[in-house]
Design a protein around this motif. Structure first.
Motif, PDB file in Angstrom:
ATOM      1  N   LEU A 179       0.842  -1.192   0.000  1.00  0.00           N
ATOM      2  CA  LEU A 179       0.000   0.000   0.000  1.00  0.00           C
ATOM      3  C   LEU A 179       0.881   1.247   0.000  1.00  0.00           C
ATOM      4  O   LEU A 179       1.808   1.359   0.809  1.00  0.00           O
ATOM      5  N   ILE A 180       0.583   2.166  -0.896  1.00  0.00           N
ATOM      6  CA  ILE A 180       1.330   3.421  -0.998  1.00  0.00           C
ATOM      7  C   ILE A 180       0.335   4.572  -0.858  1.00  0.00           C
ATOM      8  O   ILE A 180      -0.710   4.593  -1.515  1.00  0.00           O
ATOM      9  N   LEU A 181       0.671   5.534   0.020  1.00  0.00           N
ATOM     10  CA  LEU A 181      -0.169   6.708   0.254  1.00  0.00           C
ATOM     11  C   LEU A 181       0.526   7.940  -0.303  1.00  0.00           C
ATOM     12  O   LEU A 181       1.704   8.179  -0.016  1.00  0.00           O
ATOM     13  N   GLY A 182      -0.217   8.741  -1.081  1.00  0.00           N
ATOM     14  CA  GLY A 182       0.398   9.837  -1.824  1.00  0.00           C
ATOM     15  C   GLY A 182       0.584  11.144  -1.085  1.00  0.00           C
ATOM     16  O   GLY A 182       1.409  11.972  -1.480  1.00  0.00           O
ATOM     17  N   LYS A 183      -0.199  11.394  -0.008  1.00  0.00           N
ATOM     18  CA  LYS A 183      -0.103  12.660   0.717  1.00  0.00           C
ATOM     19  C   LYS A 183      -0.118  12.398   2.222  1.00  0.00           C
ATOM     20  O   LYS A 183      -0.707  11.413   2.678  1.00  0.00           O
ATOM     21  N   PRO A 184       0.468  13.301   3.005  1.00  0.00           N
ATOM     22  CA  PRO A 184       0.404  13.183   4.471  1.00  0.00           C
ATOM     23  C   PRO A 184      -1.012  13.383   4.994  1.00  0.00           C
ATOM     24  O   PRO A 184      -1.857  14.005   4.346  1.00  0.00           O
ATOM     25  N   LEU A 185      -1.249  12.873   6.201  1.00  0.00           N
ATOM     26  CA  LEU A 185      -2.526  13.028   6.883  1.00  0.00           C
ATOM     27  C   LEU A 185      -2.501  14.270   7.776  1.00  0.00           C
ATOM     28  O   LEU A 185      -1.447  14.717   8.201  1.00  0.00           O
ATOM     29  N   ARG A 257       2.581   1.582  11.429  1.00  0.00           N
ATOM     30  CA  ARG A 257       2.264   2.881  12.022  1.00  0.00           C
ATOM     31  C   ARG A 257       3.432   3.855  11.945  1.00  0.00           C
ATOM     32  O   ARG A 257       3.232   5.066  11.844  1.00  0.00           O
ATOM     33  N   THR A 258       4.654   3.351  12.006  1.00  0.00           N
ATOM     34  CA  THR A 258       5.807   4.247  11.964  1.00  0.00           C
ATOM     35  C   THR A 258       6.030   4.840  10.577  1.00  0.00           C
ATOM     36  O   THR A 258       6.746   5.831  10.433  1.00  0.00           O
ATOM     37  N   ALA A 259       5.414   4.244   9.558  1.00  0.00           N
ATOM     38  CA  ALA A 259       5.613   4.721   8.192  1.00  0.00           C
ATOM     39  C   ALA A 259       4.569   5.739   7.765  1.00  0.00           C
ATOM     40  O   ALA A 259       4.730   6.387   6.727  1.00  0.00           O
ATOM     41  N   LEU A 260       3.505   5.900   8.546  1.00  0.00           N
ATOM     42  CA  LEU A 260       2.414   6.785   8.145  1.00  0.00           C
ATOM     43  C   LEU A 260       2.878   8.238   8.045  1.00  0.00           C
ATOM     44  O   LEU A 260       3.434   8.785   9.005  1.00  0.00           O
ATOM     45  N   PRO A 261       2.655   8.888   6.916  1.00  0.00           N
ATOM     46  CA  PRO A 261       3.035  10.300   6.786  1.00  0.00           C
ATOM     47  C   PRO A 261       1.985  11.201   7.440  1.00  0.00           C
ATOM     48  O   PRO A 261       0.802  11.132   7.118  1.00  0.00           O
ATOM     49  N   VAL A 262       2.410  12.032   8.366  1.00  0.00           N
ATOM     50  CA  VAL A 262       1.514  12.948   9.074  1.00  0.00           C
ATOM     51  C   VAL A 262       2.208  14.314   9.161  1.00  0.00           C
ATOM     52  O   VAL A 262       3.404  14.391   9.455  1.00  0.00           O
ATOM     53  N   PHE A 263       1.468  15.370   8.897  1.00  0.00           N
ATOM     54  CA  PHE A 263       2.037  16.707   9.043  1.00  0.00           C
ATOM     55  C   PHE A 263       2.448  16.934  10.492  1.00  0.00           C
ATOM     56  O   PHE A 263       1.688  16.644  11.420  1.00  0.00           O
ATOM     57  N   GLY A 311      -7.403  14.693  -0.215  1.00  0.00           N
ATOM     58  CA  GLY A 311      -6.326  13.853   0.295  1.00  0.00           C
ATOM     59  C   GLY A 311      -5.593  13.106  -0.798  1.00  0.00           C
ATOM     60  O   GLY A 311      -5.859  13.270  -2.001  1.00  0.00           O
ATOM     61  N   GLY A 312      -4.660  12.265  -0.382  1.00  0.00           N
ATOM     62  CA  GLY A 312      -3.797  11.570  -1.322  1.00  0.00           C
ATOM     63  C   GLY A 312      -4.406  10.304  -1.891  1.00  0.00           C
ATOM     64  O   GLY A 312      -5.393   9.770  -1.383  1.00  0.00           O
ATOM     65  N   LEU A 313      -3.809   9.819  -2.968  1.00  0.00           N
ATOM     66  CA  LEU A 313      -4.205   8.537  -3.541  1.00  0.00           C
ATOM     67  C   LEU A 313      -3.658   7.411  -2.679  1.00  0.00           C
ATOM     68  O   LEU A 313      -2.532   7.477  -2.175  1.00  0.00           O
ATOM     69  N   GLU A 330       6.623  10.941  -7.610  1.00  0.00           N
ATOM     70  CA  GLU A 330       7.715  11.921  -7.568  1.00  0.00           C
ATOM     71  C   GLU A 330       7.698  12.794  -8.819  1.00  0.00           C
ATOM     72  O   GLU A 330       7.886  14.021  -8.743  1.00  0.00           O
ATOM     73  N   ARG A 331       7.462  12.188  -9.949  1.00  0.00           N
ATOM     74  CA  ARG A 331       7.453  12.936 -11.210  1.00  0.00           C
ATOM     75  C   ARG A 331       6.341  13.976 -11.237  1.00  0.00           C
ATOM     76  O   ARG A 331       6.461  15.030 -11.876  1.00  0.00           O
ATOM     77  N   HIS A 332       5.250  13.718 -10.523  1.00  0.00           N
ATOM     78  CA  HIS A 332       4.124  14.645 -10.480  1.00  0.00           C
ATOM     79  C   HIS A 332       4.188  15.592  -9.277  1.00  0.00           C
ATOM     80  O   HIS A 332       3.210  16.283  -8.988  1.00  0.00           O
ATOM     81  N   GLY A 333       5.322  15.612  -8.585  1.00  0.00           N
ATOM     82  CA  GLY A 333       5.485  16.540  -7.476  1.00  0.00           C
ATOM     83  C   GLY A 333       4.956  16.059  -6.146  1.00  0.00           C
ATOM     84  O   GLY A 333       4.877  16.842  -5.191  1.00  0.00           O
ATOM     85  N   HIS A 334       4.626  14.772  -6.035  1.00  0.00           N
ATOM     86  CA  HIS A 334       4.128  14.198  -4.780  1.00  0.00           C
ATOM     87  C   HIS A 334       5.287  13.518  -4.048  1.00  0.00           C
ATOM     88  O   HIS A 334       5.340  12.291  -3.922  1.00  0.00           O
ATOM     89  N   SER A 335       6.186  14.321  -3.550  1.00  0.00           N
ATOM     90  CA  SER A 335       7.410  13.789  -2.952  1.00  0.00           C
ATOM     91  C   SER A 335       7.172  13.134  -1.601  1.00  0.00           C
ATOM     92  O   SER A 335       8.044  12.419  -1.094  1.00  0.00           O
ATOM     93  N   ALA A 336       6.002  13.335  -0.988  1.00  0.00           N
ATOM     94  CA  ALA A 336       5.717  12.746   0.320  1.00  0.00           C
ATOM     95  C   ALA A 336       5.137  11.347   0.214  1.00  0.00           C
ATOM     96  O   ALA A 336       4.888  10.698   1.242  1.00  0.00           O
TER      97      ALA A 336
END
Length: 354
Positions: A179-185, A257-263, A311-313, A330-336
């Motif tokens: 599972l890959i998440l495109g944006k932080p929560l 849980r440690t991998a979840l992107p959160v602002f 939110g992210g994909l 990354e190519r579309h600017g979603h570096s997170a």
């Protein structure tokens, strides 16, 4: 039309609405009750995807090479700046087209405004913000519908095209997929903090940047070998939309849980007690599908159920395809974008590691 006198200072947009952004969505449990006795849609072989799977859009096959993807999304203001509100709402609506692997072709505006309270220029700025986003991806706003409403809301009907054999759904995941998440929560927490006057300028900038970043990677993911399922994480929070993917695919999910992107700012605000009312409703709906860990905290629950506006994909793909998927982001600017877990054979439950 009754206009606000030019000498009057109009109220802030968010003060006119009980909720904002995708936190306005009806909670999943209430939606289940509404739709419980709805008759099935008429069978039509050209209708490839309807509301039955609760996917991001409907899909209609035009011919062997082309399918029409159709969706609509609108909500109350999540920010006070009218232009930014328009941009966020348009970005969010177009996200559903991209989540299906399609490219948008044109849009229609959906507008409700208290015209005795807001001046015409404020409403015009909202429309201008939405139009700027739609124009940027070659999907002009070709018309729409407007009403005089007690609370302001704005959004789009968004239409797109895709190959019928390359439609991405939320129900096609396979055992072993990552599972890959495109944006932080954390967007819901940011929105709640703004209503309370607790959002810092840096956090506001972070919120605007993420909510106006189009989910354009979806169109490229459609042609990528190994991508099996995609959805966008919006009003039901990560757990809500992931549970729909698990149930649609009849798979279990394990999240790191440690991998979840959160602002960072959202974490800080949660520690200060800032949260949305929608997170509790989202949790009530998804709790039967979640295996909690001994160190589960209220903050964990609230962040995982936080309603994400634009939110992210969320992508399910083979492990071998993960690097290519991340490269598309990354190519579309979603570096997170980051890998957050995997799917396994089993009952459609969500569990956690670490």
């Amino acid at each position: 039309m009754t206009e606000t006198p030019s000498s009057a200072t109009p109220p802030s947009l968010t003060s006119l609405a009980r909720g904002g952004g995708c936190g306005c969505k009806l909670d999943p449990a209430f939606l289940d009750r509404i739709l419980a006795d709805s008759p099935p849609l008429p069978l039509n072989p050209a209708l490839l995807l309807d509301a039955a799977t609760r996917d991001d859009a409907a899909v209609y096959k035009i011919n062997d090479e082309m399918a029409l993807v159709a969706t609509t999304d609108f909500f109350a203001p999540v920010v006070d700046d009218p232009y930014d509100f328009g941009r966020i709402a348009a970005t969010n609506a177009l996200s559903d087209v991209y989540a299906m692997g399609a490219k948008p072709i044109f849009c229609l505006a959906v507008l409700g405004m208290p015209i005795n309270v807001l001046p015409p220029e404020t409403i015009r700025h909202i429309l201008d913000g939405g139009r700027s986003v739609a124009d940027s991806v070659g999907a002009p706003v070709a018309g729409g519908h407007s009403i005089d409403a007690a609370e302001p809301f704005y959004g789009l009907v968004a239409l797109g095209l895709a190959h019928p054999d390359q439609i991405l759904t939320n129900a096609g995941a396979k055992p072993g997929d990552v599972l890959i998440l495109g944006k932080p929560l954390g967007v819901g927490v940011f929105s709640a903090a703004q209503k309370r006057g607790l959002l810092t300028p840096d956090d506001y900038d972070a919120m605007i940047a993420t909510t106006t970043r189009l989910n354009t990677p979806g169109a490229d993911l459609a042609g990528l070998t190994g991508v099996h399922a995609v959805t966008d994480v919006t009003g039901f929070g990560l757990l809500g939309h992931l549970s729909e993917m698990c149930r649609g695919s009849n798979l279990a999910a394990r999240i790191d849980r440690t991998a979840l992107p959160v602002f960072d700012g959202a974490r800080r605000l949660l520690d200060q007690g800032v949260r949305t009312g929608a997170s509790g409703r989202n949790w009530a709906a998804v709790e039967p599908y979640v295996t909690q860990t001994p160190d589960w905290s209220d903050s964990d629950r609230d962040m995982l159920c936080d309603p994400q506006t634009s939110g992210g994909l969320l992508v399910a793909c083979t492990p071998d395809a993960a690097a290519d998927v991340l490269a598309v982001f990354e190519r579309h600017g979603h570096s997170a974008a980051v890998q957050i877990g995997q799917l396994e054979a089993g009952e459609p439950m969500i569990s956690f590691s670490a």
